[in-house]
Design a protein around this motif. Structure first.
Motif, PDB file in Angstrom:
ATOM      1  N   ALA A 198       0.873  -1.316  -0.024  1.00 31.87           N
ATOM      2  CA  ALA A 198       0.026  -0.067  -0.116  1.00 31.87           C
ATOM      3  C   ALA A 198       0.888   1.194  -0.023  1.00 31.87           C
ATOM      4  O   ALA A 198       0.220   2.288   0.007  1.00 31.87           O
ATOM      5  N   GLY A 199       2.143   1.344   0.116  1.00 33.70           N
ATOM      6  CA  GLY A 199       2.949   2.247   0.169  1.00 33.70           C
ATOM      7  C   GLY A 199       3.945   2.460  -0.959  1.00 33.70           C
ATOM      8  O   GLY A 199       3.949   1.640  -1.781  1.00 33.70           O
ATOM      9  N   ASN A 200       4.696   3.364  -0.764  1.00 34.35           N
ATOM     10  CA  ASN A 200       5.669   3.533  -1.954  1.00 34.35           C
ATOM     11  C   ASN A 200       5.181   3.764  -3.456  1.00 34.35           C
ATOM     12  O   ASN A 200       5.736   2.916  -4.428  1.00 34.35           O
ATOM     13  N   ARG A 201       4.219   4.330  -3.090  1.00 37.27           N
ATOM     14  CA  ARG A 201       3.193   4.575  -4.700  1.00 37.27           C
ATOM     15  C   ARG A 201       4.354   5.529  -5.547  1.00 37.27           C
ATOM     16  O   ARG A 201       4.923   6.538  -5.122  1.00 37.27           O
ATOM     17  N   PRO A 202       4.379   5.147  -6.960  1.00 35.04           N
ATOM     18  CA  PRO A 202       5.094   6.127  -7.810  1.00 35.04           C
ATOM     19  C   PRO A 202       4.408   7.496  -8.183  1.00 35.04           C
ATOM     20  O   PRO A 202       3.258   7.569  -7.898  1.00 35.04           O
ATOM     21  N   ASP A 203       5.378   8.624  -8.371  1.00 28.57           N
ATOM     22  CA  ASP A 203       5.002   9.862  -8.840  1.00 28.57           C
ATOM     23  C   ASP A 203       4.407   9.754 -10.187  1.00 28.57           C
ATOM     24  O   ASP A 203       4.595   9.443 -11.230  1.00 28.57           O
ATOM     25  N   PRO A 204       2.865  10.206 -10.090  1.00 25.52           N
ATOM     26  CA  PRO A 204       2.277   9.979 -11.551  1.00 25.52           C
ATOM     27  C   PRO A 204       2.952  10.841 -12.598  1.00 25.52           C
ATOM     28  O   PRO A 204       2.823  10.708 -13.742  1.00 25.52           O
ATOM     29  N   LEU A 205       3.522  12.149 -12.145  1.00 28.69           N
ATOM     30  CA  LEU A 205       4.241  12.998 -13.122  1.00 28.69           C
ATOM     31  C   LEU A 205       5.375  12.225 -13.806  1.00 28.69           C
ATOM     32  O   LEU A 205       5.904  12.743 -14.919  1.00 28.69           O
ATOM     33  N   VAL A 233       4.641  18.746 -20.738  1.00 29.16           N
ATOM     34  CA  VAL A 233       5.249  19.847 -19.987  1.00 29.16           C
ATOM     35  C   VAL A 233       3.923  20.843 -19.663  1.00 29.16           C
ATOM     36  O   VAL A 233       3.123  21.195 -20.370  1.00 29.16           O
ATOM     37  N   GLY A 234       3.855  21.120 -18.213  1.00 27.33           N
ATOM     38  CA  GLY A 234       2.992  22.064 -17.656  1.00 27.33           C
ATOM     39  C   GLY A 234       1.736  21.118 -16.934  1.00 27.33           C
ATOM     40  O   GLY A 234       0.861  21.658 -16.477  1.00 27.33           O
ATOM     41  N   THR A 235       1.814  19.791 -17.349  1.00 28.78           N
ATOM     42  CA  THR A 235       0.931  18.715 -16.692  1.00 28.78           C
ATOM     43  C   THR A 235       0.849  18.834 -15.039  1.00 28.78           C
ATOM     44  O   THR A 235       2.095  18.995 -14.402  1.00 28.78           O
ATOM     45  N   LEU A 236      -0.440  19.087 -14.545  1.00 31.90           N
ATOM     46  CA  LEU A 236      -0.317  19.143 -13.105  1.00 31.90           C
ATOM     47  C   LEU A 236      -1.203  17.839 -12.450  1.00 31.90           C
ATOM     48  O   LEU A 236      -2.027  17.334 -13.230  1.00 31.90           O
ATOM     49  N   VAL A 237      -0.435  17.242 -11.521  1.00 31.89           N
ATOM     50  CA  VAL A 237      -1.222  15.963 -11.046  1.00 31.89           C
ATOM     51  C   VAL A 237      -1.049  16.274  -9.368  1.00 31.89           C
ATOM     52  O   VAL A 237       0.111  16.535  -8.966  1.00 31.89           O
ATOM     53  N   ALA A 238      -2.161  15.924  -8.855  1.00 31.72           N
ATOM     54  CA  ALA A 238      -2.339  15.991  -7.471  1.00 31.72           C
ATOM     55  C   ALA A 238      -3.033  14.538  -6.686  1.00 31.72           C
ATOM     56  O   ALA A 238      -3.838  14.324  -7.499  1.00 31.72           O
ATOM     57  N   ARG A 239      -2.537  14.258  -5.604  1.00 27.79           N
ATOM     58  CA  ARG A 239      -3.206  13.156  -5.020  1.00 27.79           C
ATOM     59  C   ARG A 239      -3.756  13.534  -3.700  1.00 27.79           C
ATOM     60  O   ARG A 239      -2.931  14.044  -2.937  1.00 27.79           O
ATOM     61  N   ILE A 240      -4.926  13.426  -3.448  1.00 24.57           N
ATOM     62  CA  ILE A 240      -5.625  13.889  -2.170  1.00 24.57           C
ATOM     63  C   ILE A 240      -6.004  12.732  -1.453  1.00 24.57           C
ATOM     64  O   ILE A 240      -6.627  11.886  -2.047  1.00 24.57           O
ATOM     65  N   GLN A 241      -5.312  12.495  -0.184  1.00 26.92           N
ATOM     66  CA  GLN A 241      -5.676  11.229   0.463  1.00 26.92           C
ATOM     67  C   GLN A 241      -5.720  11.832   1.854  1.00 26.92           C
ATOM     68  O   GLN A 241      -4.827  12.424   2.509  1.00 26.92           O
ATOM     69  N   SER A 242      -6.888  11.517   2.604  1.00 21.08           N
ATOM     70  CA  SER A 242      -7.030  12.085   3.936  1.00 21.08           C
ATOM     71  C   SER A 242      -6.935  13.499   4.265  1.00 21.08           C
ATOM     72  O   SER A 242      -6.396  13.927   5.588  1.00 21.08           O
ATOM     73  N   GLY A 243      -7.334  14.304   3.262  1.00 21.66           N
ATOM     74  CA  GLY A 243      -7.279  15.844   3.329  1.00 21.66           C
ATOM     75  C   GLY A 243      -6.024  16.427   3.089  1.00 21.66           C
ATOM     76  O   GLY A 243      -5.715  17.293   3.480  1.00 21.66           O
ATOM     77  N   PHE A 286       3.784  20.030 -10.515  1.00 24.08           N
ATOM     78  CA  PHE A 286       3.444  19.989 -11.984  1.00 24.08           C
ATOM     79  C   PHE A 286       4.490  19.951 -12.875  1.00 24.08           C
ATOM     80  O   PHE A 286       5.725  20.186 -12.046  1.00 24.08           O
ATOM     81  N   LEU A 287       4.656  19.642 -13.805  1.00 23.27           N
ATOM     82  CA  LEU A 287       6.019  19.513 -14.708  1.00 23.27           C
ATOM     83  C   LEU A 287       6.462  20.691 -15.388  1.00 23.27           C
ATOM     84  O   LEU A 287       5.672  21.072 -16.300  1.00 23.27           O
ATOM     85  N   ARG A 319       9.772  18.194 -11.313  1.00 21.02           N
ATOM     86  CA  ARG A 319       8.729  18.383 -10.824  1.00 21.02           C
ATOM     87  C   ARG A 319       8.782  19.663  -9.894  1.00 21.02           C
ATOM     88  O   ARG A 319       9.739  19.717  -9.187  1.00 21.02           O
ATOM     89  N   LYS A 320       7.563  20.429 -10.107  1.00 19.80           N
ATOM     90  CA  LYS A 320       7.431  21.866  -9.163  1.00 19.80           C
ATOM     91  C   LYS A 320       6.622  21.854  -8.263  1.00 19.80           C
ATOM     92  O   LYS A 320       5.413  21.296  -8.804  1.00 19.80           O
ATOM     93  N   PRO A 321       6.558  21.987  -7.175  1.00 16.67           N
ATOM     94  CA  PRO A 321       5.282  22.018  -5.993  1.00 16.67           C
ATOM     95  C   PRO A 321       4.627  23.375  -6.280  1.00 16.67           C
ATOM     96  O   PRO A 321       4.653  24.295  -6.911  1.00 16.67           O
ATOM     97  N   LEU A 322       3.317  22.982  -5.941  1.00 20.89           N
ATOM     98  CA  LEU A 322       2.206  24.080  -5.916  1.00 20.89           C
ATOM     99  C   LEU A 322       2.303  24.876  -4.517  1.00 20.89           C
ATOM    100  O   LEU A 322       2.894  24.435  -3.479  1.00 20.89           O
TER     101      LEU A 322
END
Length: 543
Positions: free
Chosen positions: A80-87, A94-104, A110-111, A117-120
């Motif tokens: 259940a852990g160590n999930r790869p980064d979707p980006l 380039v410019g694709t944004l991916v976010a995973r929301i889990q337990s708030g 974004f790429l 990978r750059k944070p938001l």
């Protein structure tokens, strides 16, 4: 004749060049407004169509990016852990944004253009948390720019948010707007120029109609011989077209006016010739009547009633002679007989004429208002003297004793000479001021005393004389003939009641106009002024 010239002016009013220009401008403006509306409608439709197409294309790309991010970012089997980064998945642009929301908690990025990978920001994360998780794409503005976002729950218990930038779509739409604007403006300019040329060619026949109507409107149709030869060209007078129908109607109207003018001129010439011939023929018998009357007074003895009757015959014959002379003078002026020009000193002419009037009417106050320097004009001395005689006689005959009459001469700023005759009498009735220069015009026709029969009793004559004296003081101004011979022999003021021919001021106007000048009258109770304006020396018509 006024109706005919008015008809021409009425027809001309709708064809004036300014009106043609206004119509042309309105047509161009209407055409341009329609073109602007059409271009705007095409632009809006094109923009909406392109926006819808680009949105569908972006949504397809967004769906693919969301599928790749969800598949690449699923947890490994048995862990259940160590999930790869979707980006980091293959195929993400380039410019694709991916976010995973889990337990708030939000794990987003974004790429960037360097494929890292750059944070938001925290504000961006909060925006992502507020998205609806129904899988429907929406537009949101983040710190990195505008994005098309979609949020959906995954089978692994979390929420995956995927987004693509809207910069390319907005850039494409902006380019489309500029392209439509430039093309539309260029088209409007070209169509406007072409439309102006086309409308100008279409309106050219109307301009020719306007020129014809304008030329006719400037012709002196009210008097004299008029050559009404101007017509609409045949090319623009063909009834087969709208403009041709108007041109044809205008030509028909001009033909009718021309025929009426010719008929009027012919009638006027006949009347003038008749007046001239009749006046000339009447001079001989009138002269004989006056001669025989004087002979009878010198050689025969009459009773007092007979002497009064003979005096009346002589007075009326002299009055008739004056009327005939006035008619003959008007006929000559109408024929345009040449003047006998010379240098005329108006100052000396006024002094001499006023001196004569003082002798005829000593019960009036005759004043002079003369400049220090003499005022001279080029004109016919005898006719200008006639003008002064008539104006002063008019003031004498139609004002009561004690009236002040002031005669003035001055040089105006434009060099013209101005003669004024002003009195403080009762004034001219307002309804008669505009008719004062008309021939045979009288303000009160009842003032013309009926002719007494030579066989009337002396008592009737006496009563008539008394009536004349009673009304002499209240007589108003009117257009009369020049001084009546014999009228001044009675009491001052009585002449105004003896009846006038109504030709005096007509003669004044005709003589002044023959000299290229003008005459005007202004009147109110207590002040009546006739002003004669003559052109500067040397400006009078050439004989």
């Amino acid at each position: 004749m006024a109706n005919l010239s008015g008809a021409v002016r009425t027809q001309r009013g709708s064809w004036l060049k300014p009106g043609t220009w206004h119509l042309r401008t309105r047509l161009v403006l209407v055409a341009m407004a329609l073109l602007v509306a059409i271009c705007a409608a095409i632009g809006l439709f094109s923009y909406a169509s392109m926006d819808s197409f680009l949105t569908r294309q972006l949504d397809d790309q967004l769906t693919g990016a969301a599928d790749r991010a969800r598949d690449f970012g699923r947890p490994p089997l048995g862990s259940a852990g160590n999930r790869p980064d979707p980006l980091e998945g293959r195929g993400q642009r380039v410019g694709t944004l991916v976010a995973r929301i889990q337990s708030g908690q939000v794990s987003a990025g974004f790429l960037a253009s360097d494929a890292t990978r750059k944070p938001l920001s925290a504000a961006d994360n909060q925006t992502l948390l507020e998205l609806r998780r129904d899988g429907i794409p929406v537009d949101r503005t983040l710190s990195t720019g505008a994005y098309r976002l979609v949020a959906a729950e995954t089978p692994y218990g979390d929420v995956m948010v995927t987004g693509l930038p809207l910069a390319e779509k907005q850039s494409t739409l902006t380019s489309l707007v500029w392209t439509i604007t430039i093309v539309s403006l260029g088209g409007l300019v070209l169509i406007g120029l072409a439309g102006t040329v086309l409308i100008r060619r279409t309106m050219k026949p109307l301009e020719q109609l306007s020129e014809v109507a304008t030329q006719v409107s400037r012709l002196p149709l009210d008097a004299g011989e008029v050559a009404l030869a101007v017509r609409v060209p045949p090319s623009n007078a063909h009834p087969g077209t709208e403009v041709g129908s108007v041109g044809h109607a205008l030509n028909q109207m001009l033909d009718n006016v021309s025929n009426a003018l010719e008929a009027r001129q012919e009638s006027e010439m006949k009347v003038r010739q008749f007046v001239a011939d009749a006046s000339h023929e009447l001079r001989t018998p009138l002269t004989a009547i006056r001669g025989y009357t004087e002979l009878m007074r010198m050689t025969e003895k009459f009773t007092p009633d007979g002497q009064r009757s003979l005096a009346r015959v002589q007075s009326q014959s002299e009055r008739m002679t004056a009327l005939v002379e006035d008619l003959l003078l008007l006929a000559r002026l109408d024929e345009g007989q040449p003047l006998k020009p010379s240098d005329v000193d108006l100052t000396q002419l006024v002094i001499e004429t006023v001196s004569d009037e003082k002798v005829m009417a000593p019960d009036r106050a005759w004043h002079l208002d003369l400049p220090e320097e003499p005022v001279s004009v080029r004109g016919d001395a005898s006719q200008l003297r006639q003008v002064l005689v008539n104006l002063l006689s008019n003031a004498r005959k139609h004002t009561p004793p004690g009236t002040t009459v002031t005669t003035g001469v001055m040089r105006s700023a434009d060099g013209s000479a101005v003669i004024t005759v002003t009195d403080d009498g009762a004034g001219i009735p307002p309804e008669f001021v505009d008719k004062v220069f008309a021939r045979f015009a009288r303000a009160d026709a009842s003032r013309a005393m009926p002719v007494q029969s030579p066989l009337a009793p002396a008592s009737a004559t006496a009563r008539g004389s008394a009536a004349v004296e009673a009304t002499a003081g209240t007589a108003l101004h009117t257009a009369d003939s020049r001084g009546e011979p014999g009228a001044s022999q009675g009491e001052p003021g009585v002449a105004s009641a003896e009846g006038t021919s109504g030709l005096g001021l007509s003669i004044v106007q005709s003589i002044v106009e023959a000299h290229g000048g003008t005459v005007e009258v202004t009147s109110r109770p207590g002040r009546t002024e006739f002003a004669v304006r003559l052109p500067a020396q040397g400006a009078a018509p050439t004989p």
